[in-house]
Design a protein around this motif. Sequence first.
Motif, PDB file in Angstrom:
ATOM      1  N   MET B   1       0.841  -1.209   0.000  1.00 25.36           N
ATOM      2  CA  MET B   1       0.000   0.000   0.000  1.00 25.36           C
ATOM      3  C   MET B   1       0.876   1.258   0.000  1.00 25.36           C
ATOM      4  O   MET B   1       1.924   1.284   0.628  1.00 25.36           O
ATOM      5  N   MET B   2       0.423   2.281  -0.671  1.00 20.53           N
ATOM      6  CA  MET B   2       1.187   3.530  -0.757  1.00 20.53           C
ATOM      7  C   MET B   2       1.271   4.225   0.598  1.00 20.53           C
ATOM      8  O   MET B   2       0.295   4.306   1.319  1.00 20.53           O
ATOM      9  N   LEU B   3       2.432   4.732   0.874  1.00 15.58           N
ATOM     10  CA  LEU B   3       2.646   5.523   2.085  1.00 15.58           C
ATOM     11  C   LEU B   3       2.180   6.954   1.793  1.00 15.58           C
ATOM     12  O   LEU B   3       2.460   7.481   0.718  1.00 15.58           O
ATOM     13  N   THR B   4       1.486   7.575   2.728  1.00 14.43           N
ATOM     14  CA  THR B   4       1.157   8.992   2.520  1.00 14.43           C
ATOM     15  C   THR B   4       2.297   9.860   3.049  1.00 14.43           C
ATOM     16  O   THR B   4       3.143   9.380   3.817  1.00 14.43           O
ATOM     17  N   CYS B   5       2.284  11.127   2.656  1.00 12.29           N
ATOM     18  CA  CYS B   5       3.320  12.057   3.141  1.00 12.29           C
ATOM     19  C   CYS B   5       3.278  12.139   4.669  1.00 12.29           C
ATOM     20  O   CYS B   5       4.302  12.149   5.341  1.00 12.29           O
ATOM     21  N   ARG B   6       2.065  12.181   5.170  1.00 17.23           N
ATOM     22  CA  ARG B   6       1.900  12.304   6.610  1.00 17.23           C
ATOM     23  C   ARG B   6       2.482  11.095   7.329  1.00 17.23           C
ATOM     24  O   ARG B   6       3.177  11.235   8.338  1.00 17.23           O
ATOM     25  N   GLU B   7       2.202   9.918   6.809  1.00 19.20           N
ATOM     26  CA  GLU B   7       2.758   8.706   7.413  1.00 19.20           C
ATOM     27  C   GLU B   7       4.283   8.705   7.335  1.00 19.20           C
ATOM     28  O   GLU B   7       4.958   8.278   8.271  1.00 19.20           O
ATOM     29  N   LEU B   8       4.775   9.182   6.219  1.00 17.24           N
ATOM     30  CA  LEU B   8       6.239   9.227   6.062  1.00 17.24           C
ATOM     31  C   LEU B   8       6.874  10.078   7.160  1.00 17.24           C
ATOM     32  O   LEU B   8       7.895   9.705   7.745  1.00 17.24           O
ATOM     33  N   THR B   9       6.254  11.224   7.462  1.00 17.38           N
ATOM     34  CA  THR B   9       6.846  12.098   8.482  1.00 17.38           C
ATOM     35  C   THR B   9       6.789  11.449   9.874  1.00 17.38           C
ATOM     36  O   THR B   9       7.525  11.850  10.772  1.00 17.38           O
ATOM     37  N   GLU B  10       5.914  10.461  10.038  1.00 23.17           N
ATOM     38  CA  GLU B  10       5.797   9.811  11.343  1.00 23.17           C
ATOM     39  C   GLU B  10       6.834   8.716  11.551  1.00 23.17           C
ATOM     40  O   GLU B  10       7.116   8.326  12.684  1.00 23.17           O
ATOM     41  N   ILE B  11       7.383   8.200  10.455  1.00 26.58           N
ATOM     42  CA  ILE B  11       8.343   7.098  10.604  1.00 26.58           C
ATOM     43  C   ILE B  11       9.742   7.471  10.108  1.00 26.58           C
ATOM     44  O   ILE B  11      10.628   6.626  10.013  1.00 26.58           O
ATOM     45  N   VAL B  12       9.918   8.759   9.813  1.00 26.76           N
ATOM     46  CA  VAL B  12      11.184   9.204   9.215  1.00 26.76           C
ATOM     47  C   VAL B  12      12.399   8.892  10.093  1.00 26.76           C
ATOM     48  O   VAL B  12      13.479   8.588   9.597  1.00 26.76           O
ATOM     49  N   THR B  13      12.216   8.925  11.429  1.00 22.34           N
ATOM     50  CA  THR B  13      13.364   8.700  12.309  1.00 22.34           C
ATOM     51  C   THR B  13      13.867   7.254  12.210  1.00 22.34           C
ATOM     52  O   THR B  13      15.067   7.014  12.211  1.00 22.34           O
ATOM     53  N   ASP B  14      12.940   6.321  12.082  1.00 20.86           N
ATOM     54  CA  ASP B  14      13.363   4.927  11.899  1.00 20.86           C
ATOM     55  C   ASP B  14      14.143   4.771  10.597  1.00 20.86           C
ATOM     56  O   ASP B  14      15.092   4.004  10.521  1.00 20.86           O
ATOM     57  N   TYR B  15      13.731   5.509   9.604  1.00 20.74           N
ATOM     58  CA  TYR B  15      14.440   5.456   8.318  1.00 20.74           C
ATOM     59  C   TYR B  15      15.855   6.008   8.471  1.00 20.74           C
ATOM     60  O   TYR B  15      16.832   5.379   8.067  1.00 20.74           O
ATOM     61  N   ILE B  16      15.954   7.165   9.094  1.00 22.79           N
ATOM     62  CA  ILE B  16      17.267   7.804   9.248  1.00 22.79           C
ATOM     63  C   ILE B  16      18.182   6.975  10.144  1.00 22.79           C
ATOM     64  O   ILE B  16      19.379   6.874   9.899  1.00 22.79           O
ATOM     65  N   GLU B  17      17.594   6.361  11.160  1.00 15.21           N
ATOM     66  CA  GLU B  17      18.399   5.525  12.058  1.00 15.21           C
ATOM     67  C   GLU B  17      18.721   4.171  11.426  1.00 15.21           C
ATOM     68  O   GLU B  17      19.405   3.350  12.032  1.00 15.21           O
ATOM     69  N   GLY B  18      18.217   3.915  10.237  1.00 14.93           N
ATOM     70  CA  GLY B  18      18.488   2.631   9.588  1.00 14.93           C
ATOM     71  C   GLY B  18      17.818   1.465  10.293  1.00 14.93           C
ATOM     72  O   GLY B  18      18.363   0.378  10.362  1.00 14.93           O
ATOM     73  N   MET B  34       9.049   9.683  -5.668  1.00 16.85           N
ATOM     74  CA  MET B  34       7.994  10.403  -6.397  1.00 16.85           C
ATOM     75  C   MET B  34       7.654  11.745  -5.780  1.00 16.85           C
ATOM     76  O   MET B  34       6.889  12.502  -6.335  1.00 16.85           O
ATOM     77  N   CYS B  35       8.153  12.020  -4.576  1.00 14.72           N
ATOM     78  CA  CYS B  35       7.653  13.173  -3.827  1.00 14.72           C
ATOM     79  C   CYS B  35       8.787  14.120  -3.440  1.00 14.72           C
ATOM     80  O   CYS B  35       9.558  13.850  -2.519  1.00 14.72           O
ATOM     81  N   THR B  36       8.883  15.205  -4.149  1.00 12.74           N
ATOM     82  CA  THR B  36       9.959  16.164  -3.891  1.00 12.74           C
ATOM     83  C   THR B  36       9.819  16.822  -2.509  1.00 12.74           C
ATOM     84  O   THR B  36      10.812  17.125  -1.855  1.00 12.74           O
ATOM     85  N   HIS B  37       8.573  17.009  -2.058  1.00 13.35           N
ATOM     86  CA  HIS B  37       8.372  17.628  -0.738  1.00 13.35           C
ATOM     87  C   HIS B  37       8.900  16.721   0.371  1.00 13.35           C
ATOM     88  O   HIS B  37       9.533  17.185   1.316  1.00 13.35           O
TER      89      HIS B  37
END
Lengths: 237, 87
Positions: B1-18, B34-37
């Motif tokens: 399922m597609m991630l929304t921008c809002r959801e992305l901002t909620e899990i960004v720290t896990d992404y950055i922390e690898g 797909m999302c420049t913002h």
Amino acid sequence: VLRSEATDPLWAIPWAAELDSVGCCVPEDHLAPPRESESVLIERLLAGDEEAFTTLVTRHQRAMRAVARLYTPDPSVAEEVVQETWVAILSGLRSFERRSSLRTWMFRILANRARSRGEREAKIVPLSSLAEAEPEAIVDAARFDGRGMWAIPPRRWEADTPEAIALRAELLAAVEAATEALPPRQRAAILLRDVEEVEPAEICEILGITDGALRILLHRARGAIRTAIDRRLGGPG
Amino acid sequence: MMLTCRELTEIVTDYIEGRMSLWDRVRFQLHLGMCTHCRAFVRQMRLARSANAAVPSPELTPELKEALLARFRDWKRAQDPEESSDP
């Protein structure tokens, strides 16, 4: 554990390089001060080098205070605990077995001392539980539309590399002030991770929190720092 | 399922922390592609992650420095008992 770029299959995606152009997946050894420099520092301390000692104290001052203040909210008591901890660190230095990094070992000593001091004074800060499963909003909900897409996108920053930010004293002052203003546990977590580069598992042990709680603390804290920088850099709108 | 921008901002720290599963990472990166913002947002979160390390350590106040050095010298003397017994 951070994935390295070389072993990550996603690295083959053409735009992946652009995605990670700022600081993600930086190998850990790049972030942390090299082990050698730490052992050199230990040798210098053992040789009685005063400059090595003041360097060490200065370098870790922010995080040390933040951790001490978790348990002893009175700043002067926290300061005392930090000083006593330095004495304890010095007396333990010869028997320090280097199974962990010097930093981790130091912060463990500090947390233990601060905790028992806090208990003695019966002023221990209640460590309220965190709702670990909830998603965390660090962006104002009004910035998204009904479908969860950006309605008001992030503003572009004129300084958008770590180097450009490091050169701007007023930005760093804003970052420092925003960090000071964080709730105590967020402040301790972000300083241990982002400044001291202590491993997450070790931070959890030092602070006596779960991994899920640490992730939330870091997320909130970094969100607050981003907002603080954005206020300085984001321009109008 | 597609991630929304809002959801992305909620899990960004896990992404950055690898600290994401491979599947979440795929979803995250597909969205970013797909999302420049959101690319701008992730970049800003990384800058926020590195910013604190650039904050200069506060100087020790002269009083604190003296107090600490006094303790350091005590420790040093205790390390070398012969030296401390010198007149």
